[in-house]
Design a protein around this motif. Structure first.
Motif, PDB file in Angstrom:
ATOM      1  N   ARG A  17      -3.998  -2.519   2.728  1.00  0.00           N
ATOM      2  CA  ARG A  17      -3.494  -1.223   2.292  1.00  0.00           C
ATOM      3  C   ARG A  17      -4.081  -0.130   3.180  1.00  0.00           C
ATOM      4  O   ARG A  17      -5.215  -0.220   3.631  1.00  0.00           O
ATOM      5  CB  ARG A  17      -3.870  -0.937   0.836  1.00  0.00           C
ATOM      6  CG  ARG A  17      -3.330  -1.938  -0.172  1.00  0.00           C
ATOM      7  CD  ARG A  17      -3.750  -1.558  -1.591  1.00  0.00           C
ATOM      8  NE  ARG A  17      -3.405  -2.575  -2.559  1.00  0.00           N
ATOM      9  CZ  ARG A  17      -2.228  -2.648  -3.182  1.00  0.00           C
ATOM     10  NH1 ARG A  17      -1.299  -1.750  -2.910  1.00  0.00           N
ATOM     11  NH2 ARG A  17      -1.983  -3.606  -4.060  1.00  0.00           N
ATOM     12  N   THR A  22       1.509  -0.008   2.715  1.00  0.00           N
ATOM     13  CA  THR A  22       0.982  -1.333   2.431  1.00  0.00           C
ATOM     14  C   THR A  22       1.569  -2.342   3.401  1.00  0.00           C
ATOM     15  O   THR A  22       2.775  -2.310   3.692  1.00  0.00           O
ATOM     16  CB  THR A  22       1.335  -1.751   0.988  1.00  0.00           C
ATOM     17  OG1 THR A  22       0.873  -0.760   0.089  1.00  0.00           O
ATOM     18  CG2 THR A  22       0.685  -3.081   0.644  1.00  0.00           C
ATOM     19  N   ASP A 323     -10.117  -1.369   3.070  1.00  0.00           N
ATOM     20  CA  ASP A 323      -8.719  -1.086   3.350  1.00  0.00           C
ATOM     21  C   ASP A 323      -8.421  -1.237   4.833  1.00  0.00           C
ATOM     22  O   ASP A 323      -9.171  -0.791   5.687  1.00  0.00           O
ATOM     23  CB  ASP A 323      -8.354   0.345   2.927  1.00  0.00           C
ATOM     24  CG  ASP A 323      -8.167   0.447   1.426  1.00  0.00           C
ATOM     25  OD1 ASP A 323      -8.178  -0.605   0.776  1.00  0.00           O
ATOM     26  OD2 ASP A 323      -8.021   1.566   0.923  1.00  0.00           O
TER      27      ASP A 323
END
Length: 412
Positions: A17, A22, A323
């Motif tokens: 993400r 995403t 992330d």
């Protein structure tokens, strides 16, 4: 949970993400693909969708061994997605998080691969605008290169430009990750190919040192350093490599090398770096948030306590360190000229010995306070000892002579 992306693709599993969207592991007519599904608020922006379609030809036409190719762009209802080649491996940020720094030969080999990819993009008129470790993928299934490096591929071409619309980012806003932003972007100038060279040189510095040359602390401070401070040499690397870094980190865009020149120069240096171990340097300091916490508590980190590493500065509160492509396309205010000029230290902070506090940091101030307290206690003890000695000696002192003024004979 599988979901359809347009009429030709199926997304099966989330790979990572980021602030722009995403990344999914997907399947298409020709086999496995990576699908970057942009955020819903972006897909509902009609102006952005128009730009997305306009950029289609440039993005689809960028083919190079060191670029993650875009196979398709999907605009379907609320879905706005880039379908890309699937790279079996990891990103450079993940490797840095694991190893902290790389051997110079491997670091230079990776940077040379990225420079080759940038050269192809710049020749096609495409500027990446967000070169950073999160956007460099390492192909773990291919053969190993110099220093045991994996083939590096640059990804996310065009995403920053797509999201950087006039309405979304006014003249007082900039887009990017602070640690890698070229000075001309901070000053509000349009990004040219030279901004990618500056960012890649920053990445190479980080691969060698374990930290970026101007990062750490508040994003505004990071931006100011890009404009006002000079980079400090890294001990232990050949002068030829250091001079190359200095040239590509020049404040003036015209002073930097072109991507093709940088790739060639880096590859020329590889034999000189063979067998060289990773550099043994420590970070200049902890970040300002940590220092502020130490200052408020009045305590320095305990002996042996790990110090939080300084890397890319997150712009989105609460962003997860794991992330992928994190905090990429976040708008930031461009500092005013007086803000850029004020408070700069003139040169970047030099790397220091492991465990040594940086002058002016909270740890350094705590050490200074302890030293002052020790000196004060010592001075008090010395003073008390002196007074005691004086009192002892006054008990054995004969009485003073009589007052001469009163005992002198009267004048005739």
């Amino acid at each position: 949970m599988a979901r359809r992306i347009g009429s030709r693709y199926t997304a099966h599993q989330i790979l990572g993400r980021g602030s722009a969207g995403t990344v999914w592991l997907g399947e298409g007519p020709d086999g496995p693909v990576a699908i970057k599904l942009l955020r819903e608020d972006l897909s509902s922006d009609q102006e952005l969708v128009g730009r997305f379609v306009q950029e289609r030809t440039a993005l689809l036409g960028l083919e190079h061994p060191h670029v993650v190719s875009v196979r398709d762009l999907v605009v379907d209802g609320n879905d706005l997605a880039l379908v890309m080649d699937l790279v079996r491996g990891t990103d450079l940020r993940t490797r840095l998080d694991r190893e902290r720094r790389l051997a110079p030969e491997a670091a230079v080999a990776i940077a040379a691969d990225v420079a080759d990819g940038l050269a192809a993009a710049h020749a096609a008129g495409v500027v990446h605008r967000d070169v950073k470790p999160e956007n460099v993928l390492l192909d773990m299934q291919g053969p190993l290169g110099p220093g045991g490096s994996h083939r590096a591929l640059l990804t996310d071409f065009g995403v920053a430009k797509l999201i950087d619309t006039p309405r979304r980012t006014r003249a007082s806003k900039i887009i990017g990750t602070p640690d890698y932003l070229a000075p001309e972007i901070v000053e509000g100038l349009p990004p040219r190919a030279a901004v990618d060279i500056y960012a890649l040189a920053t990445v190479l510095y980080e691969l060698l040192a374990g930290f970026t040359p101007f990062g750490g602390g508040h994003p505004g401070a990071v931006l100011r350093r890009h404009v006002t401070e000079t980079v400090v040499p890294l001990p232990g690397i050949p002068d030829e490599l250091w001079q190359l870094l200095v040239q590509c980190l020049a404040k003036a865009p015209a002073s930097r090398l072109r991507a093709s020149e940088l790739a060639a120069r880096l590859r020329e240096l590889l034999p000189l770096l063979a067998g060289m171990p990773p550099l043994d340097v420590d970070e200049p300091d902890t970040d300002e948030a940590e220092e502020a916490a130490e200052e408020l508590s009045g305590a320095a980190p305990a002996a042996g306590q790990p110090v939080r590493r300084r890397g890319a500065v997150p712009l989105v509160p609460g962003a997860r360190p794991s992330d992928s492509n994190r905090d990429t396309h976040t708008s930031m205010r461009v500092p005013a000229p007086d803000e850029l000029a004020g408070g700069a230290r003139g040169t970047a902070r030099a790397p220091r010995a492991a465990g040594a506090p940086r002058p002016g940091s909270a740890r350094n101030r705590a050490v200074t306070r302890r030293r002052r307290l020790t000196l004060a206690v010592a001075a008090t003890l010395l003073t008390a000892a002196g007074v005691a000695t004086w009192l002892t000696t006054t008990d054995d002192t004969p009485p003073p002579p009589p007052d001469m003024e009163n005992s002198a004979p009267a004048a005739p």
